[in-house]
Design a protein around this motif. Structure first.
Motif, PDB file in Angstrom:
ATOM      1  N   UNK A 173      15.549   5.983 151.585  1.00  0.00           N
ATOM      2  CA  UNK A 173      15.125   4.655 152.022  1.00  0.00           C
ATOM      3  C   UNK A 173      16.232   3.957 152.808  1.00  0.00           C
ATOM      4  N   UNK A 174      16.340   4.316 154.078  1.00  0.00           N
ATOM      5  CA  UNK A 174      17.311   3.681 154.972  1.00  0.00           C
ATOM      6  C   UNK A 174      16.867   3.880 156.407  1.00  0.00           C
ATOM      7  N   UNK A 175      17.399   3.090 157.345  1.00  0.00           N
ATOM      8  CA  UNK A 175      17.049   3.271 158.761  1.00  0.00           C
ATOM      9  C   UNK A 175      17.527   4.627 159.263  1.00  0.00           C
ATOM     10  N   UNK A 176      16.937   5.049 160.368  1.00  0.00           N
ATOM     11  CA  UNK A 176      17.315   6.315 160.994  1.00  0.00           C
ATOM     12  C   UNK A 176      17.817   6.062 162.404  1.00  0.00           C
ATOM     13  N   UNK A 177      18.598   7.008 162.910  1.00  0.00           N
ATOM     14  CA  UNK A 177      18.917   7.013 164.332  1.00  0.00           C
ATOM     15  C   UNK A 177      17.795   7.733 165.062  1.00  0.00           C
ATOM     16  N   UNK A 178      17.362   7.180 166.163  1.00  0.00           N
ATOM     17  CA  UNK A 178      16.123   7.619 166.804  1.00  0.00           C
ATOM     18  C   UNK A 178      16.111   9.109 167.128  1.00  0.00           C
ATOM     19  N   UNK A 198       9.142  -6.327 154.442  1.00  0.00           N
ATOM     20  CA  UNK A 198       9.966  -6.930 155.493  1.00  0.00           C
ATOM     21  C   UNK A 198      11.342  -7.288 154.957  1.00  0.00           C
ATOM     22  N   UNK A 199      11.381  -7.877 153.770  1.00  0.00           N
ATOM     23  CA  UNK A 199      12.654  -8.297 153.190  1.00  0.00           C
ATOM     24  C   UNK A 199      13.552  -7.097 152.919  1.00  0.00           C
ATOM     25  N   UNK A 200      12.961  -6.004 152.426  1.00  0.00           N
ATOM     26  CA  UNK A 200      13.774  -4.828 152.114  1.00  0.00           C
ATOM     27  C   UNK A 200      14.238  -4.098 153.359  1.00  0.00           C
ATOM     28  N   UNK A 201      13.355  -3.942 154.331  1.00  0.00           N
ATOM     29  CA  UNK A 201      13.637  -3.054 155.456  1.00  0.00           C
ATOM     30  C   UNK A 201      14.386  -3.759 156.582  1.00  0.00           C
ATOM     31  N   UNK A 202      14.012  -5.004 156.861  1.00  0.00           N
ATOM     32  CA  UNK A 202      14.619  -5.696 158.002  1.00  0.00           C
ATOM     33  C   UNK A 202      15.905  -6.434 157.654  1.00  0.00           C
ATOM     34  N   UNK A 203      16.014  -6.911 156.408  1.00  0.00           N
ATOM     35  CA  UNK A 203      17.229  -7.635 156.030  1.00  0.00           C
ATOM     36  C   UNK A 203      18.388  -6.657 155.897  1.00  0.00           C
ATOM     37  N   UNK A 204      19.559  -6.991 156.461  1.00  0.00           N
ATOM     38  CA  UNK A 204      20.714  -6.087 156.318  1.00  0.00           C
ATOM     39  C   UNK A 204      21.054  -5.872 154.847  1.00  0.00           C
ATOM     40  N   UNK A 205      21.155  -4.625 154.456  1.00  0.00           N
ATOM     41  CA  UNK A 205      21.514  -4.330 153.073  1.00  0.00           C
ATOM     42  C   UNK A 205      22.981  -4.657 152.831  1.00  0.00           C
TER      43      UNK A 205
END
Length: 223
Positions: A173-178, A198-205
């Motif tokens: 569960x983290x962003x990826x590089x395209x 939205x809160x989990x994915x878009x907010x900076x962890x």
């Protein structure tokens, strides 16, 4: 390698299951209304989003596909070759509908089991036979995969690379590089709402959480 970020959002089951679920699988089923609300939410985000579906449930075609088409969205469908044409799962006609709508098809393996610790025969079944079955059903090559149960290790990665898979998706569960070969995803869970996602994915962890996520991914890749 590009530093551009992409967010991978993965659905599993939508609506009422039409087959007996595996233990713990209910965590990843959402109602049809919740599914459509989350689709509307993620399509409004200011960063690129890739959508996908795992497991090849019948709801992918009955609910998922119309929701995508209505919004002009595309998703990749990772199917289980061993469940094709079985009750509650996508059948051959459903695969044809996905392809006709421009939806790519990838492999989720044969039997929905962990790819860690496979025997030689099981490796062939999961990585080769399943891919062939799905390619025949889709009428197109299958060169992407999603790890069942989110489990992988260095051997899994090595075997998939050796077989020429061009992209592999996980459940980290983290962003990826395209343009990364290994793509972490956020699986949608039954308790997720548009607002909580939205809160989990878009907010900076927080930094410790980001470091922990990277460390977990590194352990999986190298163990």
């Amino acid at each position: 390698m590009s530093d551009s970020k992409v967010l991978n959002i993965c659905f599993h089951g939508v609506g009422e299951p039409q087959r007996e679920m595996e233990p713990g699988e209910d965590v990843y089923w959402v109602t049809a209304d919740r599914f459509e609300a989350i689709l509307d939410e993620v399509s409004s985000w200011p960063v690129p989003v890739r959508l996908s579906f795992d497991d090849g449930n019948a709801s992918d075609v009955e609910i998922g596909l119309p929701g995508l088409v209505e919004r002009g969205l595309t998703a990749e469908f990772f199917l289980l070759a061993g469940r094709l044409d079985t009750p509650g799962s996508i059948d051959s006609a459903g695969v044809a509908k996905l392809r006709a709508a421009g939806m790519p098809v990838g492999s989720h393996g044969m039997a929905h089991r962990s790819w860690r610790g496979l025997t030689a025969a099981e490796t062939v079944a999961e990585f080769d036979t399943a891919r062939t079955v799905l390619a025949e059903a889709a009428g197109a090559p299958v060169d992407t995969a999603a790890c069942p149960l989110g489990r992988y290790d260095r051997r899994v990665i090595t075997e998939l690379r050796r077989r020429g898979y061009t992209r592999v998706y996980t459940s980290d569960r983290r962003p990826a590089r395209a343009d990364s070969w290994l793509q972490p995803r956020y699986s949608v869970r039954h308790h997720d709402t548009p607002e909580s996602l939205r809160a989990e994915v878009l907010a900076p962890a927080p930094l410790p959480a980001r470091a922990r996520a990277l460390a977990v991914g590194a352990v999986k890749r190298w163990r």
